[in-house]
Design a protein around this motif. Sequence first.
Motif, mmCIF file in Angstrom:
data_model
loop_
_atom_site.group_PDB
_atom_site.id
_atom_site.type_symbol
_atom_site.label_atom_id
_atom_site.label_comp_id
_atom_site.label_asym_id
_atom_site.label_seq_id
_atom_site.Cartn_x
_atom_site.Cartn_y
_atom_site.Cartn_z
ATOM 1 N N THR A 70 10.196 -27.622 -27.843
ATOM 2 C CA THR A 70 10.395 -26.469 -28.451
ATOM 3 C C THR A 70 7.943 -26.647 -28.188
ATOM 4 N N ASN A 79 10.345 -42.058 -21.851
ATOM 5 C CA ASN A 79 12.150 -41.958 -22.806
ATOM 6 C C ASN A 79 12.674 -42.648 -21.624
ATOM 7 N N ARG A 128 18.764 -30.194 -21.711
ATOM 8 C CA ARG A 128 19.733 -30.336 -22.605
ATOM 9 C C ARG A 128 20.559 -31.766 -22.901
ATOM 10 N N ILE A 146 17.132 -33.981 -23.582
ATOM 11 C CA ILE A 146 15.638 -33.756 -24.319
ATOM 12 C C ILE A 146 15.382 -31.556 -24.440
ATOM 13 N N SER A 147 14.594 -32.130 -25.764
ATOM 14 C CA SER A 147 14.635 -30.752 -27.115
ATOM 15 C C SER A 147 12.984 -30.720 -26.942
ATOM 16 N N LYS A 151 17.360 -40.508 -25.656
ATOM 17 C CA LYS A 151 17.552 -38.500 -26.276
ATOM 18 C C LYS A 151 15.843 -37.981 -26.652
ATOM 19 N N SER A 152 14.924 -37.091 -26.296
ATOM 20 C CA SER A 152 13.234 -36.867 -26.503
ATOM 21 C C SER A 152 13.117 -35.812 -26.364
ATOM 22 N N ALA A 153 12.035 -35.643 -27.050
ATOM 23 C CA ALA A 153 11.834 -34.408 -27.281
ATOM 24 C C ALA A 153 10.579 -33.348 -26.624
ATOM 25 N N ILE A 207 7.082 -31.123 -27.360
ATOM 26 C CA ILE A 207 6.581 -30.023 -28.281
ATOM 27 C C ILE A 207 4.935 -30.123 -27.626
#
Length: 234
Positions: free
Chosen positions: A229, A156, A222, A226-227, A198-200, A202
Amino acid sequence: PAFYVINFDDLNHTHRCNPLDPQSMNDITDATEASRTIMLGLNREWIKKQGDFFVESPINFLTAIIWYLRKYEDGKYCTLPHVIELMQVDYEELFPVLRTQKEIEVQINPFISAYQNNAMEQLEGQIASAKIGMSRLSSPLLYWTLSGDDFTLDVNNPKAPKIVCLCNNPEKQDIYGAVISLYKTTAHRLMNKKGQQKSAIIDDEASSIVVQNLPSLIATGRSNLISVTMAFQD
């Protein structure tokens, strides 16, 4: 963002990335985190035995090897393949080399003491599990992928954002899982800081990996946009 894939089964469709990139390890605690991730990924039953002598000893030994290579010639040879090969060197040649790096003196003293006192059974008990576990990663496919520098794991980074896909193989997850866990642990540490994009993250089949800093990532990610899953199935 640029797109990268790590695929140990098909070198025609993989990029190369060094999860022990020396520029991403600032002090010996980073080497310890990497060592623990690899050892627990290779020996899942150790997760419940952390703190035991014959669990912590191989982790300390691996930490010493990683940090020695990080400091030697500014990390020129600091890759997992070099770590695996250096671990296999005979003790009489290896220990004098490791002693030249003062920062790992605490980690290697118990092994040197056992060697000097001819307590070879104890020494083998301390080190053999690390050497045997790491030797399972000795593969041309893994070595080639782990020793390259096509990209870094600061996914990110606003100046160089990336989408990274880490490919596992259910038939080889006992081997690949440990390496993927190392990639993820390093990526999480580099991503979970202020001022990043911002990033994810998974994770499918999340139970196949062991990530040391995952609880911290979930608790603090958060606030750093950062999300997370995670997918499990039973």
